[in-house]
Design a protein around this motif. Structure first.
Motif, PDB file in Angstrom:
ATOM      1  N   PRO A 136       0.808  -1.227   0.000  1.00 46.34           N
ATOM      2  CA  PRO A 136       0.000   0.000   0.000  1.00 46.34           C
ATOM      3  C   PRO A 136       0.841   1.277   0.000  1.00 46.34           C
ATOM      4  N   ALA A 137       1.958   1.272   0.704  1.00 48.75           N
ATOM      5  CA  ALA A 137       2.826   2.453   0.703  1.00 48.75           C
ATOM      6  C   ALA A 137       3.424   2.673  -0.678  1.00 48.75           C
ATOM      7  N   THR A 138       3.810   1.580  -1.346  1.00 48.18           N
ATOM      8  CA  THR A 138       4.342   1.695  -2.701  1.00 48.18           C
ATOM      9  C   THR A 138       3.303   2.282  -3.645  1.00 48.18           C
ATOM     10  N   ARG A 139       2.078   1.778  -3.540  1.00 46.16           N
ATOM     11  CA  ARG A 139       1.009   2.297  -4.391  1.00 46.16           C
ATOM     12  C   ARG A 139       0.746   3.779  -4.094  1.00 46.16           C
ATOM     13  N   ALA A 140       0.820   4.172  -2.842  1.00 44.90           N
ATOM     14  CA  ALA A 140       0.590   5.572  -2.479  1.00 44.90           C
ATOM     15  C   ALA A 140       1.638   6.476  -3.117  1.00 44.90           C
ATOM     16  N   VAL A 141       2.885   6.012  -3.129  1.00 45.18           N
ATOM     17  CA  VAL A 141       3.944   6.803  -3.768  1.00 45.18           C
ATOM     18  C   VAL A 141       3.676   6.929  -5.263  1.00 45.18           C
ATOM     19  N   LEU A 142       3.352   5.813  -5.906  1.00 48.58           N
ATOM     20  CA  LEU A 142       3.099   5.846  -7.345  1.00 48.58           C
ATOM     21  C   LEU A 142       1.872   6.693  -7.671  1.00 48.58           C
ATOM     22  N   ASP A 143       0.844   6.621  -6.823  1.00 55.55           N
ATOM     23  CA  ASP A 143      -0.364   7.420  -7.050  1.00 55.55           C
ATOM     24  C   ASP A 143      -0.084   8.917  -6.936  1.00 55.55           C
ATOM     25  N   ALA A 144       0.952   9.275  -6.172  1.00 52.19           N
ATOM     26  CA  ALA A 144       1.294  10.690  -6.025  1.00 52.19           C
ATOM     27  C   ALA A 144       1.713  11.309  -7.348  1.00 52.19           C
ATOM     28  N   ALA A 145       2.096  10.469  -8.306  1.00 51.38           N
ATOM     29  CA  ALA A 145       2.455  10.977  -9.637  1.00 51.38           C
ATOM     30  C   ALA A 145       1.260  11.640 -10.317  1.00 51.38           C
ATOM     31  N   GLU A 146       0.049  11.212  -9.939  1.00 46.87           N
ATOM     32  CA  GLU A 146      -1.156  11.813 -10.512  1.00 46.87           C
ATOM     33  C   GLU A 146      -1.543  13.098  -9.795  1.00 46.87           C
ATOM     34  N   LYS A 147      -0.784  13.455  -8.769  1.00 42.95           N
ATOM     35  CA  LYS A 147      -1.095  14.652  -7.975  1.00 42.95           C
ATOM     36  C   LYS A 147       0.032  15.676  -8.049  1.00 42.95           C
ATOM     37  N   GLY A 148       0.808  15.591  -9.108  1.00 46.51           N
ATOM     38  CA  GLY A 148       1.844  16.602  -9.308  1.00 46.51           C
ATOM     39  C   GLY A 148       3.122  16.377  -8.549  1.00 46.51           C
ATOM     40  N   VAL A 149       3.429  15.121  -8.213  1.00 51.08           N
ATOM     41  CA  VAL A 149       4.695  14.779  -7.567  1.00 51.08           C
ATOM     42  C   VAL A 149       5.485  13.894  -8.534  1.00 51.08           C
ATOM     43  N   ARG A 150       6.767  14.177  -8.728  1.00 50.51           N
ATOM     44  CA  ARG A 150       7.595  13.303  -9.567  1.00 50.51           C
ATOM     45  C   ARG A 150       8.076  12.148  -8.686  1.00 50.51           C
ATOM     46  N   SER A 151       7.162  11.236  -8.466  1.00 51.55           N
ATOM     47  CA  SER A 151       7.406  10.176  -7.489  1.00 51.55           C
ATOM     48  C   SER A 151       7.951   8.915  -8.142  1.00 51.55           C
ATOM     49  N   SER A 152       8.784   8.205  -7.396  1.00 49.70           N
ATOM     50  CA  SER A 152       9.321   6.915  -7.824  1.00 49.70           C
ATOM     51  C   SER A 152       9.581   6.071  -6.597  1.00 49.70           C
ATOM     52  N   VAL A 153       9.713   4.764  -6.815  1.00 53.47           N
ATOM     53  CA  VAL A 153      10.005   3.826  -5.727  1.00 53.47           C
ATOM     54  C   VAL A 153      11.188   2.963  -6.135  1.00 53.47           C
ATOM     55  N   VAL A 154      12.191   2.893  -5.271  1.00 56.64           N
ATOM     56  CA  VAL A 154      13.298   1.959  -5.442  1.00 56.64           C
ATOM     57  C   VAL A 154      12.977   0.710  -4.632  1.00 56.64           C
ATOM     58  N   ARG A 155      12.810  -0.419  -5.328  1.00 54.89           N
ATOM     59  CA  ARG A 155      12.619  -1.696  -4.636  1.00 54.89           C
ATOM     60  C   ARG A 155      13.987  -2.355  -4.518  1.00 54.89           C
ATOM     61  N   LEU A 156      14.442  -2.481  -3.291  1.00 55.53           N
ATOM     62  CA  LEU A 156      15.789  -2.948  -3.019  1.00 55.53           C
ATOM     63  C   LEU A 156      15.886  -4.463  -2.945  1.00 55.53           C
ATOM     64  N   ALA A 157      17.052  -4.962  -3.339  1.00 54.89           N
ATOM     65  CA  ALA A 157      17.388  -6.352  -3.073  1.00 54.89           C
ATOM     66  C   ALA A 157      17.410  -6.589  -1.568  1.00 54.89           C
TER      67      ALA A 157
END
Length: 295
Positions: A136-157
Motif C-alpha cells: 500500500p505504501a508503494t502504491r501511495a507513492v506511485l499514485d502521487a504521480a497523478e497529484k503533481g509529484v515526480r514520485s518513484s520507488v526503489v525496490r531494493l534487493a
C-alpha cells in the motif's frame, strides 16, 4: 537541489548523503538523536530533528525542500503491522506536502515476494507473501504521480551488502557463529546489490526518474543461499548443511524465498551501472568479519 533524506544516518542513508553532496546537492538529514545530528554535520549535511511518528513535522520538512528521499523504516519485526502503519502515514505526509509542485519523491520497498519462483521485473506491481505488507505504501507513492509529484520507488534487493552491513546477511553470519553450522534453506535465491550502488541509484532516481517509476536496486538477480552458506562455512571453518527455516528464527522465511529479480529496465531508464563487488566476493573478502569476530 536541497534534499530531505529520512534514514540519513542508516546503512544506505550514510552512503547516500556523501553521494548527493559530491553531486552538488544540499542535504537535510532527518535524525532522532544528537549523535545522528553530529554525524550529519560532520559529513557536510544539515540535520533536522524528528522521526516517522510525527506526520505534521514530516510534512513541514518536505515542504521546505526541493525533493525527498525516504529511506527510514521502523524495523520492528515483533510488531511489523505497527511499523507498516507508521510508514504509510509518513509517506502520506511527505508526498502530500509535495503535491502540485513537480518535485521529486523517492520511496523505498523491496523485491522479495514480487514474483516467487520467476524473475520479477519492474512491471510487476503487487508482491505476495513477505512483501505484501508494504505494497500500500508503494502504491501511495506511485499514485502521487497523478497529484503533481515526480514520485518513484526503489525496490531494493534483500541483501544490500558491504563492509559493516548490519542487516539480513549479518544475521545469517551471526547464526552460523552461534550455532556452529553454516545453514542454508532449500531453494532460496536472493537478489543482491552493493550499498554504494544502491546509493547511486537513489541519486539518479531523485535527479531524473519519470513520475510513477518503479525501479529495482538489484545488481545480482538471484544468488543461491546455498552458495552464501558455503562461503560463510569456508571462512569460519564450519560445516555447511541444509536446515529448516526456523533454524534462523524470524529470518527463516526470508531466506527460504525463491525471489530472483531483474533491474534491466532500471538500468536502461536511468543509465545505472552497478560497479561494486558481488555478494559472494564481499563475503569472501571479509566484509562480514565484524560479525564473525563478535563475542
Amino acid at each position: 537541489m536541497r534534499v530531505l533524506v529520512t534514514g540519513a544516518t542508516g546503512w544506505i542513508g550514510s552512503a547516500l548523503v556523501p553521494e548527493l553532496l559530491v553531486a552538488g546537492h544540499e542535504v537535510v538529514g532527518l535524525t532522532r538523536s544528537d549523535a545522528g545530528a553530529d554525524a550529519l554535520r560532520a559529513a557536510g549535511a544539515d540535520a533536522m530533528r524528528g522521526d516517522l511518528t510525527d506526520p505534521a513535522g514530516l510534512a513541514a520538512a518536505a515542504a521546505s525542500v526541493d525533493g525527498v528521499v525516504h529511506l527510514a523504516f521502523v524495523h520492528d519485526f515483533s510488531d511489523y503491522d505497527a511499523s507498516v502503519g507508521t510508514d504509510q502515514r509518513a509517506v502520506a505526509a511527505l508526498t502530500g506536502a509535495l503535491e502540485g509542485t513537480g518535485r521529486p519523491f523517492v520511496g523505498t520497498a523491496g523485491v522479495l515476494g514480487i514474483a516467487a519462483g520467476r524473475t520479477a521485473t519492474e512491471r510487476d506491481l503487487d508482491p505476495d507473501g513477505i512483501g505484501a505488507a508494504r505494497a500500500p505504501a508503494t502504491r501511495a507513492v506511485l499514485d502521487a504521480a497523478e497529484k503533481g509529484v515526480r514520485s518513484s520507488v526503489v525496490r531494493l534487493a534483500p541483501s544490500v551488502h558491504g563492509a559493516g552491513d548490519p542487516g539480513f546477511l549479518a544475521t545469517l553470519v551471526a547464526t552460523a557463529r552461534d550455532t556452529g553450522v553454516s545453514g542454508w534453506v532449500e531453494g532460496g535465491r536472493w537478489p543482491a546489490v552493493h550499498r554504494c550502488d544502491a546509493a547511486r541509484l537513489y541519486r539518479l532516481a531523485l535527479e531524473g526518474a519519470p513520475a510513477g517509476s518503479l525501479l529495482h536496486g538489484v545488481a545480482e538477480e538471484g544468488v543461491p543461499v546455498r552458495e552464501v552458506a558455503e562461503v560463510v562455512g569456508r571462512r569460519m571453518g564450519l560445516p555447511v548443511r541444509p536446515v529448516e527455516p526456523d533454524h534462523f528464527g524470524w529470518l527463516g522465511p526470508f531466506l527460504a524465498a525463491d525471489s530472483p529479480a531483474s533491474s534491466a529496465l532500471t538500468r536502461e531508464l536511468l543509465g545505472w551501472a552497478p560497479a561494486g563487488p558481488g555478494l559472494l566476493e564481499d563475503l569472501s573478502a571479509g566484509a562480514y568479519a565484524h560479525v564473525e569476530a563478535a563475542p
